[in-house]
Design an enzyme around this catalytic site. Structure first.
Site, PDB file in Angstrom:
ATOM      1  CG  ASN A  12      -1.851   1.113   1.324  1.00 11.52           C
ATOM      2  OD1 ASN A  12      -1.751   2.067   0.559  1.00 11.52           O
ATOM      3  ND2 ASN A  12      -2.776   1.045   2.260  1.00 11.52           N
ATOM      4  NE  ARG A  81      -6.014   1.934  -0.192  1.00  9.12           N
ATOM      5  CZ  ARG A  81      -5.873   3.153   0.323  1.00  9.12           C
ATOM      6  NH1 ARG A  81      -4.703   3.557   0.751  1.00  9.12           N
ATOM      7  NH2 ARG A  81      -6.891   3.956   0.403  1.00  9.12           N
ATOM      8  CG  HIS A 170     -11.923   4.822   2.837  1.00 10.91           C
ATOM      9  ND1 HIS A 170     -12.495   5.911   3.440  1.00 10.91           N
ATOM     10  CD2 HIS A 170     -10.596   4.952   3.009  1.00 10.91           C
ATOM     11  CE1 HIS A 170     -11.541   6.678   3.958  1.00 10.91           C
ATOM     12  NE2 HIS A 170     -10.377   6.113   3.702  1.00 10.91           N
ATOM     13  NE  ARG A 231      -7.994  13.269   3.373  1.00  7.11           N
ATOM     14  CZ  ARG A 231      -8.165  11.981   3.105  1.00  7.11           C
ATOM     15  NH1 ARG A 231      -9.188  11.578   2.389  1.00  7.11           N
ATOM     16  NH2 ARG A 231      -7.309  11.093   3.572  1.00  7.11           N
ATOM     17  CD  GLU A 374      -8.391  -0.131   3.915  1.00  2.15           C
ATOM     18  OE1 GLU A 374      -7.915   0.427   4.928  1.00  2.15           O
ATOM     19  OE2 GLU A 374      -8.583   0.473   2.848  1.00  2.15           O
TER      20      GLU A 374
END
Ligand code: AMP
Length: 385
Positions: A12, A81, A170, A231, A374
């Site tokens: 990732n 990923r 996601h 964010r 994940e």
């Protein structure tokens, strides 16, 4: 047999980090994993160097990733990923030159992430030429969002020409968690309508009807939607215009402002939930406001998705904040008894690291905590191909 036999290496690559994990897709057993951070700022100048370092680290532990590579006696696949699949990819894809070029081309939609993902792929192909490399896209689960949820109300021709739509992110986590939630309830995925709340440093919500995503909070980029660590999530697009026109900010400056200096950090100066909690306990007013804005936005999405779905069978919390912060779970769902949504304070207490029902058994809506994974999801997708 060595520990690498039958395992998948999951990579990732973030904009300045590389997370790696060697694991067995069937059992989920992790052989070894780690994280290299601040790539570019330290003695690790780029992802290429970082990945070589990871290989050396495995070798030093007696784990030879090249031994029997590509056969059942060795590493079976590398799962990457990849953040943005754009309009090109809607499922895990075996990587060839064409696929890699397309991932690079999509960098305009994810300038911080796709170039790093592409570099990781390039080096892994070079170092492990005989192993199948698979890209698993963060956007894939949301590829088939209904048009009404995926379309921005802007000029249609321009949007089509430049692939401007809501993509969602996601996705690997939302898909994994929604399946696990159905499993946990002992019901087929196709029969469960659910809201999944992935609350980590980045955060997103999704509405999943019978296993298919019908709405999600992130859009063209991972900036839309919930309040996040750094964010802003949803804002009036007019604010961007105002920042440029009246405050004289440039595009890159606005990008940094909204992606890195907003959210909890923007309001309270702190993006980590634990630190935010400590500030609130000390009576810090800004931290309290940041928390209230965070919860307000989260509840707004829960309300929207309850209506989207016409009522939910399950509401599931996951990721760093969702799994660990009991007060967030409690506050997000407070006062919704009229909708059949109840959180049992005892079941909800503390950190939760196993799939758990935090609502009373007889409550109409199952409120769950399902830890996300994940890496395991990516390893399984890669092995399945
Ligand atoms: P993730 O991006 O999923 O790794 O989640 C990171 C977020 O989870 C950060 O905001 C952390 O502060 C938060 N987090 C991790 N552990 C805890 C905890 N014990 N209590 C509250 N928040 C936590």
């Amino acid at each position: 047999m060595n520990a690498v036999a039958g395992a998948v290496l999951v990579l990732n690559s973030g904009s300045s980090s590389l997370k790696y994990q060697l694991l067995h897709p069937g059992s989920g057993e992790v052989v070894h994993g780690g994280l290299i951070e601040r790539i570019g700022e330290t003695e690790v100048p780029d992802h290429k160097t970082a990945l070589r370092r990871v290989f050396d680290e495995f070798t030093a532990r007696g784990l030879d990733l090249t031994d029997g590579a590509g056969t059942p006696e060795g590493l079976v696949a590398v799962g990457h990923r990849v953040v943005h699949g754009g309009r090109s990819f809607h499922s895990p894809t075996v990587i060839d030159d064409h696929v890699l070029a397309e991932i690079r081309r999509l960098s305009s939609l994810a300038p911080l992430h796709n170039p790093a993902n592409a570099q990781g792929i390039e080096v892994a192909r070079e170092l492990l030429p005989r192993v199948k490399q698979v890209a698993v896209f963060d956007t894939a689960f949301f590829f088939h969002l209904p048009a009404a949820a995926a379309t921005y109300a802007i000029d249609r021709e321009l949007a089509e020409k430049h692939a401007l739509r809501r993509y969602g992110f996601h996705g690997t986590s939302h898909e994994y968690v929604s399946r696990r939630a159905a499993e946990f309830l002992g019901r087929p995925t196709s029969e469960v309508n659910q809201i999944v709340l992935h609350l980590g440093n980045g955060a997103s919500a999704s509405a999943v009807r019978g296993g298919r995503a019908v709405d999600t909070s992130m859009g063209l980029t991972p900036l839309e939607g919930l309040v996040m660590g750094t964010r802003s999530g949803d804002i009036d697009p007019g604010l961007v215009l105002h920042l440029g026109r009246s405050l004289g900010m440039g595009i890159d400056e606005i990008d940094t402002f909204l992606n890195r200096r907003s959210g909890l950090k923007g309001i309270a100066g702190e993006n980590d939930f634990r630190a935010l909690g400590a500030l609130i306990e000390q009576g810090d007013e800004h931290a309290k406001l940041a928390y209230e804005v965070y919860i307000h936005r989260l509840r707004r999405y829960i309300g929207a998705y309850l209506v989207d779905l016409g009522g939910a069978d399950a509401i599931t919390f996951t990721a760093g904040v969702g799994e660990n912060a009991a007060h967030v779970r409690e506050d997000a769902l407070a006062g919704l008894e009229g909708f059949g949504i109840v959180v049992d304070p005892e079941r909800n207490a503390g950190r939760i690291s196993e799939p758990t029902r935090i609502s009373p058994d007889d409550a109409p809506v199952a409120v769950l905590v399902i830890p996300t994974n994940e890496e395991l999801a990516i390893a399984r997708e890669a092995a399945a191909l």
